[in-house]
Design a protein around this motif. Structure first.
Motif, PDB file in Angstrom:
ATOM      1  N   ILE A  20       0.845  -1.200   0.000  1.00 60.83           N
ATOM      2  CA  ILE A  20       0.000   0.000   0.000  1.00 60.83           C
ATOM      3  C   ILE A  20       0.878   1.246   0.000  1.00 60.83           C
ATOM      4  CG2 ILE A  20      -1.696   1.338   1.305  1.00 60.83           C
ATOM      5  CD1 ILE A  20      -2.917  -1.106   0.032  1.00 60.83           C
ATOM      6  N   ALA A  21       1.921   1.248   0.823  1.00 62.89           N
ATOM      7  CA  ALA A  21       2.794   2.426   0.922  1.00 62.89           C
ATOM      8  C   ALA A  21       3.426   2.780  -0.415  1.00 62.89           C
ATOM      9  CB  ALA A  21       3.882   2.172   1.972  1.00 62.89           C
ATOM     10  N   ALA A  22       3.789   1.763  -1.199  1.00 62.43           N
ATOM     11  CA  ALA A  22       4.472   1.993  -2.469  1.00 62.43           C
ATOM     12  C   ALA A  22       3.599   2.719  -3.483  1.00 62.43           C
ATOM     13  CB  ALA A  22       4.951   0.667  -3.047  1.00 62.43           C
ATOM     14  N   VAL A  23       2.266   2.551  -3.369  1.00 63.89           N
ATOM     15  CA  VAL A  23       1.357   3.161  -4.354  1.00 63.89           C
ATOM     16  C   VAL A  23       0.415   4.174  -3.706  1.00 63.89           C
ATOM     17  CG1 VAL A  23       1.415   1.079  -5.781  1.00 63.89           C
ATOM     18  CG2 VAL A  23      -0.401   1.328  -4.071  1.00 63.89           C
ATOM     19  N   PHE A  24       0.678   4.533  -2.459  1.00 66.88           N
ATOM     20  CA  PHE A  24      -0.299   5.292  -1.676  1.00 66.88           C
ATOM     21  C   PHE A  24      -0.647   6.651  -2.281  1.00 66.88           C
ATOM     22  CE2 PHE A  24      -1.751   7.740   2.091  1.00 66.88           C
ATOM     23  CZ  PHE A  24      -2.828   6.939   2.422  1.00 66.88           C
ATOM     24  N   ASP A  25       0.331   7.364  -2.779  1.00 67.33           N
ATOM     25  CA  ASP A  25       0.049   8.683  -3.346  1.00 67.33           C
ATOM     26  C   ASP A  25      -0.882   8.576  -4.549  1.00 67.33           C
ATOM     27  OD1 ASP A  25       1.610   9.782  -1.415  1.00 67.33           O
ATOM     28  OD2 ASP A  25       3.326  10.207  -2.693  1.00 67.33           O
ATOM     29  N   ASP A  26      -0.649   7.584  -5.390  1.00 66.76           N
ATOM     30  CA  ASP A  26      -1.527   7.367  -6.540  1.00 66.76           C
ATOM     31  C   ASP A  26      -2.910   6.916  -6.077  1.00 66.76           C
ATOM     32  OD1 ASP A  26      -1.932   6.977  -9.529  1.00 66.76           O
ATOM     33  OD2 ASP A  26      -2.324   4.942  -8.825  1.00 66.76           O
ATOM     34  N   MET A  27      -2.953   6.067  -5.060  1.00 63.39           N
ATOM     35  CA  MET A  27      -4.224   5.581  -4.519  1.00 63.39           C
ATOM     36  C   MET A  27      -5.083   6.730  -4.008  1.00 63.39           C
ATOM     37  SD  MET A  27      -4.851   2.898  -1.359  1.00 63.39           S
ATOM     38  CE  MET A  27      -4.249   1.462  -2.248  1.00 63.39           C
ATOM     39  N   LEU A  28      -4.471   7.669  -3.298  1.00 66.50           N
ATOM     40  CA  LEU A  28      -5.221   8.814  -2.772  1.00 66.50           C
ATOM     41  C   LEU A  28      -5.820   9.648  -3.897  1.00 66.50           C
ATOM     42  CD1 LEU A  28      -3.040  10.192   0.163  1.00 66.50           C
ATOM     43  CD2 LEU A  28      -5.296   9.148   0.327  1.00 66.50           C
ATOM     44  N   LYS A  29      -4.993   9.974  -4.878  1.00 67.20           N
ATOM     45  CA  LYS A  29      -5.448  10.836  -5.966  1.00 67.20           C
ATOM     46  C   LYS A  29      -6.594  10.197  -6.747  1.00 67.20           C
ATOM     47  CE  LYS A  29      -2.330  14.099  -5.353  1.00 67.20           C
ATOM     48  NZ  LYS A  29      -1.156  14.214  -6.227  1.00 67.20           N
ATOM     49  N   ARG A  30      -6.537   8.866  -6.897  1.00 64.91           N
ATOM     50  CA  ARG A  30      -7.540   8.174  -7.714  1.00 64.91           C
ATOM     51  C   ARG A  30      -8.690   7.611  -6.902  1.00 64.91           C
ATOM     52  NH1 ARG A  30      -4.563   3.671 -10.098  1.00 64.91           N
ATOM     53  NH2 ARG A  30      -6.436   3.282 -11.355  1.00 64.91           N
ATOM     54  N   SER A  31      -8.594   7.657  -5.562  1.00 62.52           N
ATOM     55  CA  SER A  31      -9.643   7.076  -4.710  1.00 62.52           C
ATOM     56  C   SER A  31     -10.421   8.110  -3.908  1.00 62.52           C
ATOM     57  CB  SER A  31      -9.034   6.060  -3.730  1.00 62.52           C
ATOM     58  OG  SER A  31      -8.442   4.984  -4.416  1.00 62.52           O
ATOM     59  N   VAL A  32      -9.870   9.307  -3.759  1.00 61.54           N
ATOM     60  CA  VAL A  32     -10.536  10.343  -2.958  1.00 61.54           C
ATOM     61  C   VAL A  32     -10.888  11.519  -3.865  1.00 61.54           C
ATOM     62  CG1 VAL A  32     -10.375  11.885  -0.975  1.00 61.54           C
ATOM     63  CG2 VAL A  32      -9.245   9.649  -0.910  1.00 61.54           C
ATOM     64  N   PRO A  33     -12.170  11.739  -4.123  1.00 63.54           N
ATOM     65  CA  PRO A  33     -12.578  12.848  -5.001  1.00 63.54           C
ATOM     66  C   PRO A  33     -12.093  14.200  -4.488  1.00 63.54           C
ATOM     67  CG  PRO A  33     -14.416  11.357  -4.588  1.00 63.54           C
ATOM     68  CD  PRO A  33     -13.317  10.952  -3.649  1.00 63.54           C
ATOM     69  N   PHE A  34     -11.526  15.011  -5.371  1.00 66.59           N
ATOM     70  CA  PHE A  34     -11.055  16.355  -5.052  1.00 66.59           C
ATOM     71  C   PHE A  34     -10.071  16.354  -3.877  1.00 66.59           C
ATOM     72  CE2 PHE A  34     -15.051  16.966  -7.282  1.00 66.59           C
ATOM     73  CZ  PHE A  34     -14.723  17.938  -8.207  1.00 66.59           C
ATOM     74  N   TYR A  35      -9.225  15.337  -3.843  1.00 64.69           N
ATOM     75  CA  TYR A  35      -8.243  15.230  -2.759  1.00 64.69           C
ATOM     76  C   TYR A  35      -7.330  16.452  -2.706  1.00 64.69           C
ATOM     77  CZ  TYR A  35      -4.397  13.515   0.086  1.00 64.69           C
ATOM     78  OH  TYR A  35      -3.436  13.396   1.056  1.00 64.69           O
ATOM     79  N   ASP A  36      -6.813  16.874  -3.849  1.00 63.86           N
ATOM     80  CA  ASP A  36      -5.899  18.017  -3.877  1.00 63.86           C
ATOM     81  C   ASP A  36      -6.579  19.284  -3.351  1.00 63.86           C
ATOM     82  OD1 ASP A  36      -3.801  16.547  -4.862  1.00 63.86           O
ATOM     83  OD2 ASP A  36      -4.150  17.093  -6.956  1.00 63.86           O
ATOM     84  N   GLU A  37      -7.843  19.475  -3.734  1.00 61.00           N
ATOM     85  CA  GLU A  37      -8.569  20.666  -3.289  1.00 61.00           C
ATOM     86  C   GLU A  37      -8.804  20.639  -1.776  1.00 61.00           C
ATOM     87  OE1 GLU A  37      -9.237  20.229  -7.605  1.00 61.00           O
ATOM     88  OE2 GLU A  37      -9.212  18.853  -5.895  1.00 61.00           O
ATOM     89  N   ALA A  38      -9.153  19.471  -1.239  1.00 64.47           N
ATOM     90  CA  ALA A  38      -9.366  19.351   0.206  1.00 64.47           C
ATOM     91  C   ALA A  38      -8.071  19.597   0.975  1.00 64.47           C
ATOM     92  CB  ALA A  38      -9.934  17.979   0.546  1.00 64.47           C
ATOM     93  N   MET A  39      -6.958  19.089   0.435  1.00 62.55           N
ATOM     94  CA  MET A  39      -5.675  19.289   1.101  1.00 62.55           C
ATOM     95  C   MET A  39      -5.212  20.748   0.998  1.00 62.55           C
ATOM     96  SD  MET A  39      -5.088  16.478   2.576  1.00 62.55           S
ATOM     97  CE  MET A  39      -6.890  16.359   2.671  1.00 62.55           C
ATOM     98  N   ALA A  40      -5.560  21.407  -0.102  1.00 62.99           N
ATOM     99  CA  ALA A  40      -5.223  22.830  -0.242  1.00 62.99           C
ATOM    100  C   ALA A  40      -5.956  23.649   0.805  1.00 62.99           C
ATOM    101  CB  ALA A  40      -5.572  23.315  -1.647  1.00 62.99           C
ATOM    102  N   LEU A  41      -7.209  23.309   1.055  1.00 64.37           N
ATOM    103  CA  LEU A  41      -7.967  23.991   2.114  1.00 64.37           C
ATOM    104  C   LEU A  41      -7.362  23.698   3.484  1.00 64.37           C
ATOM    105  CD1 LEU A  41     -11.725  23.586   1.133  1.00 64.37           C
ATOM    106  CD2 LEU A  41     -10.470  25.727   1.415  1.00 64.37           C
ATOM    107  N   THR A  42      -7.013  22.444   3.706  1.00 61.07           N
ATOM    108  CA  THR A  42      -6.388  22.058   4.980  1.00 61.07           C
ATOM    109  C   THR A  42      -5.117  22.869   5.213  1.00 61.07           C
ATOM    110  OG1 THR A  42      -7.280  19.810   4.879  1.00 61.07           O
ATOM    111  CG2 THR A  42      -5.319  20.138   6.239  1.00 61.07           C
ATOM    112  N   LYS A  43      -4.298  22.984   4.183  1.00 61.06           N
ATOM    113  CA  LYS A  43      -3.054  23.761   4.291  1.00 61.06           C
ATOM    114  C   LYS A  43      -3.359  25.228   4.589  1.00 61.06           C
ATOM    115  CE  LYS A  43      -0.714  24.790   0.529  1.00 61.06           C
ATOM    116  NZ  LYS A  43       0.185  24.692  -0.647  1.00 61.06           N
ATOM    117  N   ARG A  44      -4.314  25.800   3.890  1.00 61.33           N
ATOM    118  CA  ARG A  44      -4.666  27.213   4.080  1.00 61.33           C
ATOM    119  C   ARG A  44      -5.062  27.500   5.529  1.00 61.33           C
ATOM    120  NH1 ARG A  44      -6.711  31.801   1.470  1.00 61.33           N
ATOM    121  NH2 ARG A  44      -6.274  30.909  -0.566  1.00 61.33           N
ATOM    122  N   TYR A  45      -5.932  26.668   6.080  1.00 59.55           N
ATOM    123  CA  TYR A  45      -6.395  26.894   7.449  1.00 59.55           C
ATOM    124  C   TYR A  45      -5.291  26.592   8.470  1.00 59.55           C
ATOM    125  CZ  TYR A  45     -11.207  27.656   5.946  1.00 59.55           C
ATOM    126  OH  TYR A  45     -12.345  28.178   5.367  1.00 59.55           O
ATOM    127  N   ALA A  46      -4.501  25.564   8.205  1.00 59.15           N
ATOM    128  CA  ALA A  46      -3.397  25.238   9.119  1.00 59.15           C
ATOM    129  C   ALA A  46      -2.422  26.401   9.219  1.00 59.15           C
ATOM    130  CB  ALA A  46      -2.683  23.979   8.643  1.00 59.15           C
TER     131      ALA A  46
END
Length: 235
Positions: A20-46
Protein backbone atom coordinates in the motif's frame (compact mmCIF):
# COMPACT_ATOMS: atom_id res chain seq x y z
CA UNK A 1 3.83 3.96 -8.94
CA UNK A 2 0.32 3.09 -10.19
CA UNK A 3 -2.08 1.48 -7.72
CA UNK A 4 -2.88 -2.07 -8.81
CA UNK A 5 -2.93 -3.63 -5.33
CA UNK A 6 -6.49 -4.93 -5.64
CA UNK A 7 -6.22 -6.26 -9.19
CA UNK A 8 -5.50 -9.67 -7.65
CA UNK A 9 -7.48 -11.69 -5.06
CA UNK A 10 -7.12 -10.24 -1.56
CA UNK A 11 -5.45 -12.36 1.10
CA UNK A 12 -6.14 -10.22 4.18
CA UNK A 13 -7.97 -7.18 5.50
CA UNK A 14 -6.75 -3.74 4.51
CA UNK A 15 -3.58 -2.55 6.26
CA UNK A 16 -0.95 0.07 5.52
CA UNK A 17 1.78 -2.37 4.58
CA UNK A 18 4.64 -2.14 2.09
CA UNK A 19 2.42 -2.79 -0.95
CA UNK A 20 0.00 0.00 0.00
CA UNK A 21 2.79 2.43 0.92
CA UNK A 22 4.47 1.99 -2.47
CA UNK A 23 1.36 3.16 -4.35
CA UNK A 24 -0.30 5.29 -1.68
CA UNK A 25 0.05 8.68 -3.35
CA UNK A 26 -1.53 7.37 -6.54
CA UNK A 27 -4.22 5.58 -4.52
CA UNK A 28 -5.22 8.81 -2.77
CA UNK A 29 -5.45 10.84 -5.97
CA UNK A 30 -7.54 8.17 -7.71
CA UNK A 31 -9.64 7.08 -4.71
CA UNK A 32 -10.54 10.34 -2.96
CA UNK A 33 -12.58 12.85 -5.00
CA UNK A 34 -11.05 16.35 -5.05
CA UNK A 35 -8.24 15.23 -2.76
CA UNK A 36 -5.90 18.02 -3.88
CA UNK A 37 -8.57 20.67 -3.29
CA UNK A 38 -9.37 19.35 0.21
CA UNK A 39 -5.67 19.29 1.10
CA UNK A 40 -5.22 22.83 -0.24
CA UNK A 41 -7.97 23.99 2.11
CA UNK A 42 -6.39 22.06 4.98
CA UNK A 43 -3.05 23.76 4.29
CA UNK A 44 -4.67 27.21 4.08
CA UNK A 45 -6.40 26.89 7.45
CA UNK A 46 -3.40 25.24 9.12
CA UNK A 47 -1.12 28.10 8.08
CA UNK A 48 -3.68 30.66 9.29
CA UNK A 49 -3.67 29.19 12.81
CA UNK A 50 0.01 28.25 13.12
CA UNK A 51 1.87 31.04 14.89
CA UNK A 52 5.55 31.91 15.19
CA UNK A 53 7.29 29.25 17.27
CA UNK A 54 4.20 27.07 17.17
CA UNK A 55 3.75 23.35 16.67
CA UNK A 56 1.69 21.30 14.22
CA UNK A 57 1.05 17.56 14.26
CA UNK A 58 -0.14 15.45 11.33
CA UNK A 59 -1.66 12.22 12.68
CA UNK A 60 -1.37 9.33 10.28
CA UNK A 61 0.92 11.43 8.12
CA UNK A 62 1.50 8.55 5.63
CA UNK A 63 4.04 9.74 3.03
CA UNK A 64 4.16 13.30 4.42
CA UNK A 65 2.76 15.03 1.31
CA UNK A 66 0.48 17.31 3.34
CA UNK A 67 3.28 18.29 5.72
CA UNK A 68 5.62 19.05 2.84
CA UNK A 69 2.99 21.30 1.28
CA UNK A 70 2.60 23.19 4.55
CA UNK A 71 6.36 23.49 5.03
CA UNK A 72 6.73 24.83 1.48
CA UNK A 73 4.38 27.76 2.22
CA UNK A 74 5.37 28.33 5.84
CA UNK A 75 6.35 31.95 6.52
CA UNK A 76 7.16 31.55 10.23
CA UNK A 77 9.42 29.39 12.36
CA UNK A 78 7.32 26.43 13.51
CA UNK A 79 7.76 22.75 14.31
CA UNK A 80 6.04 20.26 11.98
CA UNK A 81 5.68 16.69 13.26
CA UNK A 82 4.30 13.69 11.40
CA UNK A 83 3.19 10.59 13.29
CA UNK A 84 2.38 7.21 11.75
CA UNK A 85 2.45 3.61 12.98
CA UNK A 86 3.35 2.17 9.57
CA UNK A 87 7.11 1.72 9.04
CA UNK A 88 6.50 1.33 5.30
CA UNK A 89 4.68 4.66 5.07
CA UNK A 90 7.39 6.42 7.05
CA UNK A 91 10.09 4.94 4.82
CA UNK A 92 8.39 6.54 1.81
CA UNK A 93 8.01 9.80 3.76
CA UNK A 94 11.69 9.91 4.73
CA UNK A 95 12.73 9.52 1.11
CA UNK A 96 10.60 12.54 0.19
CA UNK A 97 11.93 14.61 3.08
CA UNK A 98 15.51 13.84 2.08
CA UNK A 99 14.88 14.94 -1.52
CA UNK A 100 13.40 18.27 -0.38
CA UNK A 101 15.89 18.87 2.44
CA UNK A 102 12.95 19.05 4.85
CA UNK A 103 13.12 19.78 8.58
CA UNK A 104 9.87 17.91 9.31
CA UNK A 105 10.16 15.48 12.22
CA UNK A 106 8.72 11.99 11.73
CA UNK A 107 7.75 9.67 14.57
CA UNK A 108 6.79 6.00 14.35
CA UNK A 109 4.16 5.76 17.06
CA UNK A 110 0.57 4.96 17.98
CA UNK A 111 -1.34 8.25 17.80
CA UNK A 112 -3.60 7.07 20.65
CA UNK A 113 -0.69 6.47 23.06
CA UNK A 114 1.56 9.35 21.94
CA UNK A 115 2.45 12.06 24.46
CA UNK A 116 1.62 15.32 22.69
CA UNK A 117 3.27 18.61 23.50
CA UNK A 118 1.20 21.83 23.40
CA UNK A 119 0.24 22.60 19.81
CA UNK A 120 -1.75 25.07 17.75
CA UNK A 121 -2.76 22.74 14.95
CA UNK A 122 -3.59 19.06 14.63
CA UNK A 123 -4.31 17.46 11.25
CA UNK A 124 -5.79 14.04 10.56
CA UNK A 125 -6.63 13.04 7.00
CA UNK A 126 -8.77 9.90 6.63
CA UNK A 127 -7.24 8.44 9.79
CA UNK A 128 -9.97 8.59 12.47
CA UNK A 129 -12.18 6.27 10.41
CA UNK A 130 -9.69 3.44 11.04
CA UNK A 131 -9.88 3.88 14.83
CA UNK A 132 -12.53 2.06 16.86
CA UNK A 133 -15.29 4.43 18.07
CA UNK A 134 -14.47 4.35 21.80
CA UNK A 135 -10.78 4.96 21.20
CA UNK A 136 -11.62 7.61 18.61
CA UNK A 137 -13.37 9.79 21.15
CA UNK A 138 -10.57 9.34 23.68
CA UNK A 139 -8.07 10.52 21.07
CA UNK A 140 -10.10 13.62 20.16
CA UNK A 141 -10.32 14.58 23.81
CA UNK A 142 -6.55 14.17 24.16
CA UNK A 143 -5.98 16.41 21.14
CA UNK A 144 -8.31 19.08 22.50
CA UNK A 145 -6.45 19.03 25.83
CA UNK A 146 -3.10 19.44 24.04
CA UNK A 147 -4.28 22.33 21.87
CA UNK A 148 -3.59 25.86 22.95
CA UNK A 149 -6.69 28.10 23.36
CA UNK A 150 -7.94 29.03 19.88
CA UNK A 151 -6.08 26.11 18.30
CA UNK A 152 -7.67 23.93 15.64
CA UNK A 153 -8.12 20.32 14.63
CA UNK A 154 -8.45 19.83 10.87
CA UNK A 155 -9.66 16.42 9.78
CA UNK A 156 -10.97 14.72 6.66
CA UNK A 157 -13.16 11.64 6.79
CA UNK A 158 -15.35 9.40 4.73
CA UNK A 159 -18.92 9.97 5.93
CA UNK A 160 -22.26 8.21 5.63
CA UNK A 161 -25.76 9.64 5.29
CA UNK A 162 -28.60 8.88 7.71
CA UNK A 163 -30.89 8.76 4.67
CA UNK A 164 -30.58 5.29 3.10
CA UNK A 165 -31.48 6.37 -0.42
CA UNK A 166 -29.07 9.31 -0.37
CA UNK A 167 -26.36 7.11 1.08
CA UNK A 168 -26.75 4.61 -1.77
CA UNK A 169 -26.70 7.40 -4.35
CA UNK A 170 -23.47 8.74 -2.82
CA UNK A 171 -21.86 5.29 -2.84
CA UNK A 172 -22.91 4.72 -6.46
CA UNK A 173 -21.51 8.14 -7.40
CA UNK A 174 -18.25 7.32 -5.67
CA UNK A 175 -17.91 4.02 -7.51
CA UNK A 176 -18.51 5.82 -10.81
CA UNK A 177 -15.75 8.24 -9.83
CA UNK A 178 -13.34 5.35 -9.20
CA UNK A 179 -14.23 3.73 -12.51
CA UNK A 180 -13.47 7.03 -14.23
CA UNK A 181 -10.02 6.94 -12.58
CA UNK A 182 -9.27 3.60 -14.22
CA UNK A 183 -10.24 1.16 -11.45
CA UNK A 184 -12.07 -1.96 -12.61
CA UNK A 185 -15.26 -3.35 -11.05
CA UNK A 186 -13.14 -6.19 -9.67
CA UNK A 187 -10.62 -3.84 -8.01
CA UNK A 188 -13.43 -1.78 -6.46
CA UNK A 189 -15.10 -4.91 -5.06
CA UNK A 190 -11.80 -6.27 -3.74
CA UNK A 191 -10.95 -3.07 -1.89
CA UNK A 192 -14.46 -2.83 -0.45
CA UNK A 193 -14.12 -6.34 0.96
CA UNK A 194 -10.66 -5.60 2.37
CA UNK A 195 -11.99 -2.51 4.18
CA UNK A 196 -15.02 -4.33 5.65
CA UNK A 197 -15.05 -3.78 9.45
CA UNK A 198 -11.73 -1.91 9.19
CA UNK A 199 -13.03 1.48 8.06
CA UNK A 200 -15.92 2.68 10.25
CA UNK A 201 -17.33 6.04 9.07
CA UNK A 202 -19.60 8.42 10.99
CA UNK A 203 -22.22 10.77 9.67
CA UNK A 204 -21.31 14.43 9.24
CA UNK A 205 -23.39 15.26 12.32
CA UNK A 206 -21.77 12.52 14.41
CA UNK A 207 -18.32 13.93 13.66
CA UNK A 208 -19.39 17.39 14.77
CA UNK A 209 -21.11 16.07 17.91
CA UNK A 210 -18.00 14.09 18.82
CA UNK A 211 -15.82 17.20 18.74
CA UNK A 212 -18.33 19.06 20.93
CA UNK A 213 -18.35 16.28 23.53
CA UNK A 214 -14.54 16.35 23.57
CA UNK A 215 -14.30 20.05 24.39
CA UNK A 216 -14.21 21.91 21.08
CA UNK A 217 -16.29 25.10 20.94
CA UNK A 218 -17.09 24.96 17.24
CA UNK A 219 -16.86 22.53 14.33
CA UNK A 220 -17.59 23.33 10.71
CA UNK A 221 -17.52 21.42 7.44
CA UNK A 222 -15.24 23.32 5.06
CA UNK A 223 -15.45 20.90 2.14
CA UNK A 224 -17.70 18.05 1.07
CA UNK A 225 -18.14 15.90 -2.01
CA UNK A 226 -20.67 13.09 -1.65
CA UNK A 227 -19.45 10.89 1.17
CA UNK A 228 -16.11 12.69 1.74
CA UNK A 229 -15.83 15.67 4.10
CA UNK A 230 -13.21 17.96 5.61
CA UNK A 231 -13.84 19.59 8.99
CA UNK A 232 -12.26 22.27 11.18
CA UNK A 233 -12.83 22.10 14.96
CA UNK A 234 -11.83 25.14 17.03
CA UNK A 235 -10.92 24.92 20.70
Amino acid sequence: MRDEVFSKPIEKQFEFDEKIAAVFDDMLKRSVPFYDEAMALTKRYALAYLKEGGRLYDLGCSTASTLLGIERDLKTEAELIGIDNSPSMLEQARRKLEVFGSKIRLEEADIIQYQYEPAQVFISNYTLQFIRPLQRETLIRTLCDALEPGGVFLFSEKVVSENKRLNKLMIDGYYDFKKAQGYSEYEIMQKREALENVLIPYTEAENREMTARCGFSHCETIFRWGNFATFIAVK
